[in-house]
Design a protein around this motif. Sequence first.
Motif, PDB file in Angstrom:
ATOM      1  N   GLY A  13       0.798  -1.223   0.000  1.00  0.00           N
ATOM      2  CA  GLY A  13       0.000   0.000   0.000  1.00  0.00           C
ATOM      3  C   GLY A  13       0.830   1.272   0.000  1.00  0.00           C
ATOM      4  O   GLY A  13       0.289   2.367   0.068  1.00  0.00           O
ATOM      5  N   VAL A  14       2.146   1.134  -0.075  1.00  0.00           N
ATOM      6  CA  VAL A  14       3.018   2.306  -0.107  1.00  0.00           C
ATOM      7  C   VAL A  14       2.978   2.902  -1.506  1.00  0.00           C
ATOM      8  O   VAL A  14       3.065   2.189  -2.502  1.00  0.00           O
ATOM      9  CB  VAL A  14       4.474   1.924   0.264  1.00  0.00           C
ATOM     10  N   ARG A  15       2.822   4.218  -1.568  1.00  0.00           N
ATOM     11  CA  ARG A  15       2.819   4.910  -2.856  1.00  0.00           C
ATOM     12  C   ARG A  15       4.124   5.684  -2.991  1.00  0.00           C
ATOM     13  O   ARG A  15       4.526   6.400  -2.084  1.00  0.00           O
ATOM     14  CB  ARG A  15       1.642   5.879  -2.937  1.00  0.00           C
ATOM     15  N   LEU A  16       4.785   5.537  -4.121  1.00  0.00           N
ATOM     16  CA  LEU A  16       6.019   6.269  -4.389  1.00  0.00           C
ATOM     17  C   LEU A  16       5.750   7.267  -5.514  1.00  0.00           C
ATOM     18  O   LEU A  16       5.193   6.912  -6.543  1.00  0.00           O
ATOM     19  CB  LEU A  16       7.137   5.329  -4.803  1.00  0.00           C
ATOM     20  N   VAL A  17       6.173   8.497  -5.297  1.00  0.00           N
ATOM     21  CA  VAL A  17       5.977   9.554  -6.278  1.00  0.00           C
ATOM     22  C   VAL A  17       7.330  10.187  -6.580  1.00  0.00           C
ATOM     23  O   VAL A  17       8.066  10.561  -5.665  1.00  0.00           O
ATOM     24  CB  VAL A  17       5.019  10.640  -5.742  1.00  0.00           C
ATOM     25  N   THR A  18       7.642  10.319  -7.850  1.00  0.00           N
ATOM     26  CA  THR A  18       8.846  11.034  -8.263  1.00  0.00           C
ATOM     27  C   THR A  18       8.445  12.479  -8.518  1.00  0.00           C
ATOM     28  O   THR A  18       7.553  12.742  -9.321  1.00  0.00           O
ATOM     29  CB  THR A  18       9.430  10.435  -9.562  1.00  0.00           C
ATOM     30  N   VAL A  19       9.082  13.400  -7.823  1.00  0.00           N
ATOM     31  CA  VAL A  19       8.825  14.823  -8.020  1.00  0.00           C
ATOM     32  C   VAL A  19      10.087  15.431  -8.617  1.00  0.00           C
ATOM     33  O   VAL A  19      11.161  15.353  -8.017  1.00  0.00           O
ATOM     34  CB  VAL A  19       8.451  15.530  -6.697  1.00  0.00           C
ATOM     35  N   ALA A  20       9.950  16.002  -9.812  1.00  0.00           N
ATOM     36  CA  ALA A  20      11.100  16.539 -10.537  1.00  0.00           C
ATOM     37  C   ALA A  20      10.864  18.016 -10.869  1.00  0.00           C
ATOM     38  O   ALA A  20      10.378  18.340 -11.951  1.00  0.00           O
ATOM     39  CB  ALA A  20      11.329  15.727 -11.805  1.00  0.00           C
ATOM     40  N   GLY A  50      11.643  33.455 -13.986  1.00  0.00           N
ATOM     41  CA  GLY A  50      10.510  32.562 -14.101  1.00  0.00           C
ATOM     42  C   GLY A  50      10.736  31.254 -13.379  1.00  0.00           C
ATOM     43  O   GLY A  50      10.054  30.282 -13.634  1.00  0.00           O
ATOM     44  N   ALA A  51      11.728  31.211 -12.511  1.00  0.00           N
ATOM     45  CA  ALA A  51      11.961  29.991 -11.745  1.00  0.00           C
ATOM     46  C   ALA A  51      10.755  29.720 -10.849  1.00  0.00           C
ATOM     47  O   ALA A  51      10.007  30.628 -10.493  1.00  0.00           O
ATOM     48  CB  ALA A  51      13.228  30.131 -10.903  1.00  0.00           C
ATOM     49  N   LEU A  52      10.562  28.480 -10.522  1.00  0.00           N
ATOM     50  CA  LEU A  52       9.438  28.085  -9.679  1.00  0.00           C
ATOM     51  C   LEU A  52       9.571  28.651  -8.267  1.00  0.00           C
ATOM     52  O   LEU A  52      10.659  28.635  -7.699  1.00  0.00           O
ATOM     53  CB  LEU A  52       9.365  26.568  -9.564  1.00  0.00           C
ATOM     54  N   ALA A  53       8.478  29.095  -7.725  1.00  0.00           N
ATOM     55  CA  ALA A  53       8.457  29.472  -6.318  1.00  0.00           C
ATOM     56  C   ALA A  53       8.476  28.180  -5.503  1.00  0.00           C
ATOM     57  O   ALA A  53       7.829  27.194  -5.887  1.00  0.00           O
ATOM     58  CB  ALA A  53       7.205  30.277  -6.003  1.00  0.00           C
ATOM     59  N   PRO A  54       9.208  28.144  -4.402  1.00  0.00           N
ATOM     60  CA  PRO A  54       9.238  26.927  -3.585  1.00  0.00           C
ATOM     61  C   PRO A  54       7.835  26.451  -3.188  1.00  0.00           C
ATOM     62  O   PRO A  54       7.574  25.252  -3.140  1.00  0.00           O
ATOM     63  CB  PRO A  54      10.056  27.337  -2.358  1.00  0.00           C
ATOM     64  N   GLN A  55       6.932  27.387  -2.949  1.00  0.00           N
ATOM     65  CA  GLN A  55       5.564  27.024  -2.559  1.00  0.00           C
ATOM     66  C   GLN A  55       4.864  26.222  -3.660  1.00  0.00           C
ATOM     67  O   GLN A  55       4.051  25.352  -3.372  1.00  0.00           O
ATOM     68  CB  GLN A  55       4.747  28.274  -2.203  1.00  0.00           C
ATOM     69  N   ALA A  56       5.182  26.482  -4.918  1.00  0.00           N
ATOM     70  CA  ALA A  56       4.581  25.726  -6.024  1.00  0.00           C
ATOM     71  C   ALA A  56       4.989  24.258  -5.956  1.00  0.00           C
ATOM     72  O   ALA A  56       4.182  23.363  -6.223  1.00  0.00           O
ATOM     73  CB  ALA A  56       4.986  26.337  -7.363  1.00  0.00           C
ATOM     74  N   VAL A  57       6.238  24.008  -5.590  1.00  0.00           N
ATOM     75  CA  VAL A  57       6.722  22.630  -5.453  1.00  0.00           C
ATOM     76  C   VAL A  57       6.011  21.957  -4.274  1.00  0.00           C
ATOM     77  O   VAL A  57       5.544  20.822  -4.379  1.00  0.00           O
ATOM     78  CB  VAL A  57       8.257  22.597  -5.285  1.00  0.00           C
ATOM     79  N   VAL A  58       5.898  22.672  -3.178  1.00  0.00           N
ATOM     80  CA  VAL A  58       5.212  22.137  -1.996  1.00  0.00           C
ATOM     81  C   VAL A  58       3.760  21.787  -2.333  1.00  0.00           C
ATOM     82  O   VAL A  58       3.255  20.732  -1.954  1.00  0.00           O
ATOM     83  CB  VAL A  58       5.270  23.158  -0.831  1.00  0.00           C
ATOM     84  N   GLU A  59       3.083  22.662  -3.047  1.00  0.00           N
ATOM     85  CA  GLU A  59       1.682  22.412  -3.403  1.00  0.00           C
ATOM     86  C   GLU A  59       1.532  21.196  -4.315  1.00  0.00           C
ATOM     87  O   GLU A  59       0.591  20.417  -4.175  1.00  0.00           O
ATOM     88  CB  GLU A  59       1.082  23.652  -4.046  1.00  0.00           C
ATOM     89  N   ALA A  60       2.465  21.013  -5.236  1.00  0.00           N
ATOM     90  CA  ALA A  60       2.406  19.850  -6.122  1.00  0.00           C
ATOM     91  C   ALA A  60       2.601  18.553  -5.340  1.00  0.00           C
ATOM     92  O   ALA A  60       1.916  17.558  -5.586  1.00  0.00           O
ATOM     93  CB  ALA A  60       3.459  19.974  -7.221  1.00  0.00           C
ATOM     94  N   ILE A  61       3.522  18.567  -4.391  1.00  0.00           N
ATOM     95  CA  ILE A  61       3.733  17.391  -3.544  1.00  0.00           C
ATOM     96  C   ILE A  61       2.476  17.114  -2.726  1.00  0.00           C
ATOM     97  O   ILE A  61       2.034  15.963  -2.612  1.00  0.00           O
ATOM     98  CB  ILE A  61       4.961  17.586  -2.636  1.00  0.00           C
ATOM     99  N   GLY A  62       1.895  18.159  -2.169  1.00  0.00           N
ATOM    100  CA  GLY A  62       0.662  18.008  -1.393  1.00  0.00           C
ATOM    101  C   GLY A  62      -0.469  17.433  -2.227  1.00  0.00           C
ATOM    102  O   GLY A  62      -1.236  16.580  -1.767  1.00  0.00           O
ATOM    103  N   TYR A  63      -0.576  17.896  -3.463  1.00  0.00           N
ATOM    104  CA  TYR A  63      -1.612  17.383  -4.365  1.00  0.00           C
ATOM    105  C   TYR A  63      -1.448  15.877  -4.565  1.00  0.00           C
ATOM    106  O   TYR A  63      -2.411  15.117  -4.461  1.00  0.00           O
ATOM    107  CB  TYR A  63      -1.553  18.116  -5.707  1.00  0.00           C
ATOM    108  N   ALA A  64      -0.234  15.443  -4.843  1.00  0.00           N
ATOM    109  CA  ALA A  64       0.010  14.014  -5.051  1.00  0.00           C
ATOM    110  C   ALA A  64      -0.299  13.223  -3.778  1.00  0.00           C
ATOM    111  O   ALA A  64      -0.899  12.146  -3.838  1.00  0.00           O
ATOM    112  CB  ALA A  64       1.453  13.780  -5.488  1.00  0.00           C
TER     113      ALA A  64
END
Length: 85
Positions: A13-20, A50-64
């Motif tokens: 039941g472990v889910r692995l997500v690659t975040v790049a 136009g680099a990503l804001a750190p919060q955008a990365v956090v939100e994407a991880i949260g979504y997954a």
Amino acid sequence: MSGDPREEVAATGVRLVTVAPDAAEAEPPAHTGDELIGSGCETWQKAVDGALAPQAVVEAIGYAYRQPANVTIREVVLTATGQEA
């Protein structure tokens, strides 16, 4: 782990997500003690414009993470809309 880690943990039941994430905004590396590296980092960040804001990365991880237990988002590739390839 050998082979595909997703296969090895699928039954548990472990889910692995690659975040790049592509280039993300960050503080210059102060730990280097080298002014050239710090100023080069700042210059690059301004040039990227136009680099990503750190919060955008956090939100994407949260979504997954928030997906139902029977859903796995296997890969999230992030880049700023205005950033060139």
